[in-house]
Scaffold this motif. Sequence first.
Motif, PDB file in Angstrom:
ATOM      1  N   ILE A   1       0.764  -1.370   0.024  1.00 25.61           N
ATOM      2  CA  ILE A   1      -0.188   0.346  -0.288  1.00 25.61           C
ATOM      3  C   ILE A   1       0.471   1.486   0.021  1.00 25.61           C
ATOM      4  CG2 ILE A   1      -0.120   0.174   2.825  1.00 25.61           C
ATOM      5  CD1 ILE A   1      -3.343   0.851   1.814  1.00 25.61           C
ATOM      6  N   HIS A   2       1.974   1.426   1.021  1.00 27.80           N
ATOM      7  CA  HIS A   2       3.064   2.363   0.464  1.00 27.80           C
ATOM      8  C   HIS A   2       3.735   3.123  -0.983  1.00 27.80           C
ATOM      9  CE1 HIS A   2       5.657  -0.947   1.137  1.00 27.80           C
ATOM     10  NE2 HIS A   2       6.638   0.287   0.423  1.00 27.80           N
ATOM     11  N   ASN A   3       3.583   1.788  -1.268  1.00 25.49           N
ATOM     12  CA  ASN A   3       3.691   2.097  -3.307  1.00 25.49           C
ATOM     13  C   ASN A   3       2.284   3.093  -3.871  1.00 25.49           C
ATOM     14  OD1 ASN A   3       6.085   1.913  -3.327  1.00 25.49           O
ATOM     15  ND2 ASN A   3       5.386  -0.320  -3.767  1.00 25.49           N
ATOM     16  N   TYR A   4       0.836   2.917  -3.270  1.00 22.89           N
ATOM     17  CA  TYR A   4      -0.193   3.268  -4.011  1.00 22.89           C
ATOM     18  C   TYR A   4      -1.056   4.088  -2.675  1.00 22.89           C
ATOM     19  CZ  TYR A   4       1.110   0.760  -7.807  1.00 22.89           C
ATOM     20  OH  TYR A   4       2.028  -0.062  -8.764  1.00 22.89           O
ATOM     21  N   PRO A   5      -0.544   5.563  -1.750  1.00 24.08           N
ATOM     22  CA  PRO A   5      -1.220   5.729  -0.872  1.00 24.08           C
ATOM     23  C   PRO A   5      -2.356   6.284  -1.520  1.00 24.08           C
ATOM     24  CG  PRO A   5       0.763   7.379  -2.235  1.00 24.08           C
ATOM     25  CD  PRO A   5       0.678   6.267  -2.805  1.00 24.08           C
ATOM     26  N   GLU A   6      -3.065   6.571  -2.902  1.00 26.76           N
ATOM     27  CA  GLU A   6      -4.105   6.526  -3.167  1.00 26.76           C
ATOM     28  C   GLU A   6      -5.029   5.212  -3.027  1.00 26.76           C
ATOM     29  OE1 GLU A   6      -2.581   5.283  -6.528  1.00 26.76           O
ATOM     30  OE2 GLU A   6      -2.019   5.967  -4.881  1.00 26.76           O
ATOM     31  N   LEU A   7      -4.719   4.253  -2.056  1.00 30.29           N
ATOM     32  CA  LEU A   7      -5.768   3.289  -1.956  1.00 30.29           C
ATOM     33  C   LEU A   7      -6.007   3.475  -0.036  1.00 30.29           C
ATOM     34  CD1 LEU A   7      -4.220   0.782  -4.096  1.00 30.29           C
ATOM     35  CD2 LEU A   7      -5.687   1.617  -4.260  1.00 30.29           C
ATOM     36  N   MET A   8      -5.046   4.482   0.664  1.00 28.62           N
ATOM     37  CA  MET A   8      -5.494   4.348   1.599  1.00 28.62           C
ATOM     38  C   MET A   8      -6.446   4.243   2.197  1.00 28.62           C
ATOM     39  SD  MET A   8      -1.967   5.199   3.238  1.00 28.62           S
ATOM     40  CE  MET A   8      -0.289   4.820   2.864  1.00 28.62           C
ATOM     41  N   LYS A   9      -7.405   5.182   1.626  1.00 35.03           N
ATOM     42  CA  LYS A   9      -9.011   5.412   2.442  1.00 35.03           C
ATOM     43  C   LYS A   9      -9.801   4.634   2.272  1.00 35.03           C
ATOM     44  CE  LYS A   9      -9.009  10.106   3.862  1.00 35.03           C
ATOM     45  NZ  LYS A   9      -9.426  10.876   4.984  1.00 35.03           N
ATOM     46  N   ASP A  10     -10.058   3.889   0.862  1.00 33.34           N
ATOM     47  CA  ASP A  10     -10.556   2.568   0.310  1.00 33.34           C
ATOM     48  C   ASP A  10     -10.314   1.751   1.474  1.00 33.34           C
ATOM     49  OD1 ASP A  10     -11.705   4.202  -1.112  1.00 33.34           O
ATOM     50  OD2 ASP A  10     -11.443   3.151  -2.585  1.00 33.34           O
ATOM     51  N   THR A  11      -8.728   1.217   2.026  1.00 30.44           N
ATOM     52  CA  THR A  11      -8.312   0.280   2.839  1.00 30.44           C
ATOM     53  C   THR A  11      -8.754   0.548   4.026  1.00 30.44           C
ATOM     54  OG1 THR A  11      -6.287  -0.383   1.375  1.00 30.44           O
ATOM     55  CG2 THR A  11      -6.612  -1.142   3.601  1.00 30.44           C
TER      56      THR A  11
END
Length: 168
Positions: free
Chosen positions: A18-28
Amino acid sequence: MGLPPFNVTGSPFNVVPIHNYPELMKDTCALINAEWPRSETARMRSLEASCDTLPCSLVLTTEGMCRVIAHLKLSPITSKKKACFVESVVVDKRYRGQGFGKLIMKFAEDYCRVVLDLKTIYLSTIDQDGFYERIGYEYCAPITMYGPRHCELPSLQNAKKKYMKKVL
């Protein structure tokens, strides 16, 4: 460092740190909190701590890496340098029973072996031990991520919690 997105051959699914795709953090964060509610701030801090070593949060995505289907977190075990602890394994309720839990666990095992050079994965579960047995995990003595203790920890003796491990 790290592996590129792991693409499931012939499908729209990827597993990524996930740290390579921070845009996924809210959904995660929303996915994890749907299963185990906690403050968004605390959950986001945990996700933001993900890195190429440990701790590392992995997510299974689809739809061009726009939809989060599953998550798990790999955490260090202070007393075991060649091992990690898997926690917060969750699959979106709409996708359960379709093999995505097995897929993200397989990728986590590969990531641990190839990228992190680890030898053993530990976890605890209350009600999913049958799933973990089917993918090669075996029961083991309780383990703590925080290092050796010189006294018994009642929380490690929780009658409902089962500890399991897999040698990679």
